[in-house]
Write an enzyme that holds these catalytic residues in place. Sequence first.
Site, PDB file in Angstrom:
ATOM      1  N   LYS A   1       4.424   7.270   1.565  1.00 12.64           N
ATOM      2  CA  LYS A   1       5.192   6.144   1.018  1.00 12.64           C
ATOM      3  C   LYS A   1       4.580   5.542  -0.241  1.00 12.64           C
ATOM      4  CE  LYS A   1       3.068   2.668   3.968  1.00 12.64           C
ATOM      5  NZ  LYS A   1       3.047   2.179   5.342  1.00 12.64           N
TER       6      LYS A   1
ATOM      7  N   ARG B   1       3.019  -6.946  14.318  1.00 17.26           N
ATOM      8  CA  ARG B   1       4.066  -6.462  13.429  1.00 17.26           C
ATOM      9  C   ARG B   1       5.069  -5.783  14.344  1.00 17.26           C
ATOM     10  NH1 ARG B   1       3.117  -2.582   8.238  1.00 17.26           N
ATOM     11  NH2 ARG B   1       3.683  -1.010   9.775  1.00 17.26           N
TER      12      ARG B   1
END
Length: 378
Positions: free
Chosen positions: A36, A131
């Site tokens: 990414k 998260r």
Amino acid sequence: MSAPRLEVDLEKIRHNASALVSKLGGHGISVTGVTKACLGEPRVAKTLLAAGVKGLGDSRIENIEAMRRAGIAAPMTLIRSPMPSQAARVVAHADISFNTELDVIAALSSAARRAGKRHGVVLMVEMGDLREGIMPGDLQDTVRAALRFPNIDLKGIGTNLACQSGVSPDTRNMSELSRLADLLDADFGLVTRVVSGGNSSNLKWALSGEKAGRVNDLRLGESILLGLDPLDRLPIEGLYTDAISLVAEVIETKTKPFRPWGTIAQAAFGGTPLSANDGSASRTILALGRQDIDPLGLTAEPGIRVLGASSDHLVVDAGTCHVTAGSEMTFQLNYSALLRAMTSPFVTKTYSLPAGQGAFESRRAPGPRSSEEPHQWH
Ligand SMILES: *Cc1c(COP(=O)(O)O)cnc(C)c1O
């Protein structure tokens, strides 16, 4: 060559990836190469695969699609929970996705059925970093429900630490993940073939000699690209920390006072950068700004100091270095600066083999290269 530009040394990236693949392999852990930070750049993806990563992971379906368009057929995992609105694209291009919501899995199953396919799911478990993740107490029910979707293959479980709250992977949370895998397998048969323990911040734990337990995969991005451990941002032994650098071009160089003058209010990005120093210094401006980098994430060459940045101007104290308009300066980047530089359309990306020299030349990965020579990618 055009500036600003990112110079990506694929041979160093290959070295870093293959060193980590072999170190972790000794502990029974495979590597998913995370692409990414370079937006799924196919040249980086191919380099990671040549280095022996088991598959590729990316958080954006757009990046996975870019790698597929480049003809990369390797297993790909979407490592962020899919947006339901992208379910059809996810099942079309990713083999597996990380999931925490049954509604999303339902959308994936329907999309897979429409496409005449099956889609792999790894359930992410919350281990304290707050998260993404299913609370451990809800995991069994979620697995029971996930197993009922007709076009979904449950591949295993995973967790992610040290991203939102800085919670470090350690013996306690990693053995808890193993214990959950054992519990699920005891209840449902072998449903946790994959136990994805985390990201680059898991390396200290994984290489400490601690038993890996059921953890059999890590997803690595930063450690491969920057050679750094995200827990302390210190270099990982044996890895290059200069595989990627940023080159920018000087557009002004003058001697100016340390102290600004006039009525002082906020600067463009807040704060009033007041200097306590009298006197003057060389101030050099490069054509680079917050639109391209995170100024706090740049490290200049020795003797050069970053003083600040606005959208399009990076101001440095060039010290005794002789630079003029048109000179180039090279910077190292942290993860934040790298992400922004890769994402900025104003930063050119170049990919090359080292020119036969480098700070860590003696540690260059030995051995023959694969037939897929990065030379052809210039
Ligand atoms: C970004 C990301 C990774 C890779 O993290 P690095 O610190 O770059 O190794 C792994 N897993 C998830 C879920 C991610 O979002």
